[in-house]
Design a protein around this motif. Structure first.
Motif, PDB file in Angstrom:
ATOM      1  N   GLU A 114       0.663  -1.107   0.058  1.00  0.00           N
ATOM      2  CA  GLU A 114       0.128   0.000  -0.132  1.00  0.00           C
ATOM      3  C   GLU A 114       0.697   1.217   0.135  1.00  0.00           C
ATOM      4  OE1 GLU A 114      -0.854  -2.746   2.192  1.00  0.00           O
ATOM      5  OE2 GLU A 114      -2.301  -3.316   0.582  1.00  0.00           O
ATOM      6  N   GLN A 115       2.153   1.072  -0.353  1.00  0.00           N
ATOM      7  CA  GLN A 115       3.075   2.193  -0.178  1.00  0.00           C
ATOM      8  C   GLN A 115       3.455   2.907   1.038  1.00  0.00           C
ATOM      9  OE1 GLN A 115       2.394   4.889  -3.815  1.00  0.00           O
ATOM     10  NE2 GLN A 115       1.134   3.230  -4.545  1.00  0.00           N
ATOM     11  N   ASN A 116       2.929   2.095   2.313  1.00  0.00           N
ATOM     12  CA  ASN A 116       3.529   2.633   3.471  1.00  0.00           C
ATOM     13  C   ASN A 116       4.950   2.550   3.823  1.00  0.00           C
ATOM     14  OD1 ASN A 116       0.642   3.500   4.341  1.00  0.00           O
ATOM     15  ND2 ASN A 116       0.249   1.233   4.467  1.00  0.00           N
ATOM     16  N   PHE A 117       5.625   3.439   4.393  1.00  0.00           N
ATOM     17  CA  PHE A 117       6.953   3.169   4.832  1.00  0.00           C
ATOM     18  C   PHE A 117       7.221   2.155   5.800  1.00  0.00           C
ATOM     19  CE2 PHE A 117      10.633   4.503   7.444  1.00  0.00           C
ATOM     20  CZ  PHE A 117      11.539   4.124   6.535  1.00  0.00           C
ATOM     21  N   ILE A 118       8.166   1.116   5.482  1.00  0.00           N
ATOM     22  CA  ILE A 118       8.533  -0.091   6.314  1.00  0.00           C
ATOM     23  C   ILE A 118       9.758   0.365   7.119  1.00  0.00           C
ATOM     24  CG2 ILE A 118       9.194  -2.401   6.660  1.00  0.00           C
ATOM     25  CD1 ILE A 118       6.151  -1.908   6.163  1.00  0.00           C
ATOM     26  N   GLY A 119      10.801   0.586   6.582  1.00  0.00           N
ATOM     27  CA  GLY A 119      12.310   0.549   6.980  1.00  0.00           C
ATOM     28  C   GLY A 119      13.290   1.430   6.069  1.00  0.00           C
ATOM     29  N   ILE A 120      14.252   1.484   6.653  1.00  0.00           N
ATOM     30  CA  ILE A 120      15.268   1.912   5.780  1.00  0.00           C
ATOM     31  C   ILE A 120      16.639   1.129   5.859  1.00  0.00           C
ATOM     32  CG2 ILE A 120      15.984   3.291   7.969  1.00  0.00           C
ATOM     33  CD1 ILE A 120      16.980   5.530   5.874  1.00  0.00           C
ATOM     34  N   ASP A 121      17.674   1.058   4.865  1.00  0.00           N
ATOM     35  CA  ASP A 121      18.605   0.560   4.756  1.00  0.00           C
ATOM     36  C   ASP A 121      19.789   1.264   4.479  1.00  0.00           C
ATOM     37  OD1 ASP A 121      21.069  -1.123   4.559  1.00  0.00           O
ATOM     38  OD2 ASP A 121      19.932  -2.795   3.259  1.00  0.00           O
ATOM     39  N   LEU A 122      20.700   1.561   5.589  1.00  0.00           N
ATOM     40  CA  LEU A 122      21.558   2.554   5.441  1.00  0.00           C
ATOM     41  C   LEU A 122      22.997   2.276   4.680  1.00  0.00           C
ATOM     42  CD1 LEU A 122      21.257   4.578   9.013  1.00  0.00           C
ATOM     43  CD2 LEU A 122      20.531   5.483   6.601  1.00  0.00           C
ATOM     44  N   ASP A 123      23.064   0.879   4.443  1.00  0.00           N
ATOM     45  CA  ASP A 123      24.320   0.203   4.041  1.00  0.00           C
ATOM     46  C   ASP A 123      24.544   0.824   2.660  1.00  0.00           C
ATOM     47  OD1 ASP A 123      26.633  -1.202   3.149  1.00  0.00           O
ATOM     48  OD2 ASP A 123      25.607  -3.000   3.360  1.00  0.00           O
ATOM     49  N   GLU A 124      25.500   2.053   2.448  1.00  0.00           N
ATOM     50  CA  GLU A 124      25.647   2.589   1.141  1.00  0.00           C
ATOM     51  C   GLU A 124      26.503   1.572   0.260  1.00  0.00           C
ATOM     52  OE1 GLU A 124      27.265   6.497   1.269  1.00  0.00           O
ATOM     53  OE2 GLU A 124      25.920   7.121   2.876  1.00  0.00           O
ATOM     54  N   ASN A 125      27.048   0.492   0.826  1.00  0.00           N
ATOM     55  CA  ASN A 125      27.809  -0.148  -0.097  1.00  0.00           C
ATOM     56  C   ASN A 125      27.264  -1.725   0.088  1.00  0.00           C
ATOM     57  OD1 ASN A 125      29.870  -1.724  -1.657  1.00  0.00           O
ATOM     58  ND2 ASN A 125      31.276  -1.825  -0.280  1.00  0.00           N
ATOM     59  N   ASP A 126      26.317  -1.982  -1.015  1.00  0.00           N
ATOM     60  CA  ASP A 126      25.375  -3.293  -1.011  1.00  0.00           C
ATOM     61  C   ASP A 126      25.897  -4.120  -2.043  1.00  0.00           C
ATOM     62  OD1 ASP A 126      24.602  -1.978  -3.273  1.00  0.00           O
ATOM     63  OD2 ASP A 126      22.594  -2.020  -2.727  1.00  0.00           O
ATOM     64  N   ASP A 127      27.423  -4.181  -2.358  1.00  0.00           N
ATOM     65  CA  ASP A 127      27.756  -5.004  -3.168  1.00  0.00           C
ATOM     66  C   ASP A 127      27.683  -6.385  -2.501  1.00  0.00           C
ATOM     67  OD1 ASP A 127      28.181  -2.989  -5.033  1.00  0.00           O
ATOM     68  OD2 ASP A 127      30.382  -2.761  -4.705  1.00  0.00           O
TER      69      ASP A 127
END
Length: 298
Positions: free
Chosen positions: A154-167
């Motif tokens: 429903e496009q509700n915010f769930i969470g955030i991933d701050l890992d800028e290097n996701d390789d």
């Protein structure tokens, strides 16, 4: 020297080169699962998406896969402006990536994901979207600063991933999560659905991040045991996940408080965050590996 053999050999080499060149126009030799197709062979819904939101751009390359990937992608279209868009069998977009690190058009976000677009305008006005993924039960939005934002269906915010290097991170299917992790989710979060599951390998040590559609993020270790959990919405974490003496201490000393975050540290200690939904007061508690209270941090 046998002239006839020389001529025949030369003609054979030229013919072979011609065949390989012709095949390379039809098949991506780097991926035997993909075949290059005419843009006109894409589903009508796919070309309509390009025409509606990427005006002025042309489809330079179109491909079709034999099998769908984790997002359900079957078709892929590379645009002249540097965007690559993947579509499912019906032509619905599944992934959009900016090859040149330019912003996905606002008109696309506003037209396809209006609630997410409003959230981004309110919270990330100085950033722009460079990648979108339609997950099994929601969406992942990657910003130009490397931050991943997860939203439910429903496009509700769930969470955030701050890992800028996701390789070192890859998306995996929920079924690839260790069985005991899936059993834990089923037992403690009945009715919740995993939006996205990430597998991370750091110095050969594997861990898993699971985002649920009720706002809960859970991290599991390589053995499939949970080590960290947090709720990004008004979803209380179940006290049953805690050692019994820890749950009893909270019930006796923190009436009206609910569990919103918990971590099992490397030394076995438990770090908890509690919130009173009425007064909005929050406290942080620490317990040792045996569940004995250590201290409170306000």
């Amino acid at each position: 020297m046998n002239i006839n053999k020389t001529i025949f050999g030369t003609l054979a080499a030229v013919f072979a080169a011609f065949i390989m060149s012709s095949c390379s126009d039809d098949i991506d030799l780097g991926d035997s699962n993909q075949m290059t197709i005419e843009a006109s062979s894409l589903p009508r819904a796919s070309t309509a998406t390009v025409e509606t939101y990427f005006s002025g751009a042309t489809i330079t390359t179109a491909k079709k896969s034999n099998t769908a990937n984790i997002y359900g992608s079957i078709y892929s279209a590379l645009l002249s402006n540097g965007f690559e868009i993947d579509f499912n069998e019906q032509g619905l977009w599944t992934e959009i990536e900016s090859e040149k690190d330019i912003a996905i058009p606002d008109q696309f976000l506003d037209g396809e994901l209006p609630t997410i677009f409003a959230y981004l305008n309110a919270n990330y006005r100085d950033n722009f979207v460079v990648e979108l993924e339609r997950e099994r039960s929601g969406y992942t939005v990657e910003l130009n600063n490397g931050v991943d934002l997860v939203f439910d269906q429903e496009q509700n915010f769930i969470g955030i991933d701050l890992d800028e290097n996701d390789d070192d991170e890859v998306r995996i299917a929920y079924e690839e999560l260790p069985e005991n992790s899936r059993n834990f989710i089923a037992a403690n979060f009945e009715g919740a659905t995993a939006i996205t599951v990430k597998k991370e390998t750091d110095n050969r040590v594997v861990s898993y991040d699971v985002y649920l559609d009720n706002g809960v993020k859970i991290e599991f270790n390589q053995e499939g045991n949970w080590v960290e959990m947090e709720s990004k919405r008004n979803q209380d974490l179940p006290m049953s996940i805690l050692p019994q003496n820890v749950a009893q201490y909270i019930a006796q000393n923190y009436r009206g408080f609910v569990l919103t975050e918990v971590e099992i540290e490397s030394n076995g200690r438990y770090s908890l965050e509690l919130v009173n939904r009425i007064t909005r007061q929050d406290v942080e508690l620490e317990f040792d590996a045996n569940g004995n209270f250590i201290r409170e941090d306000n």
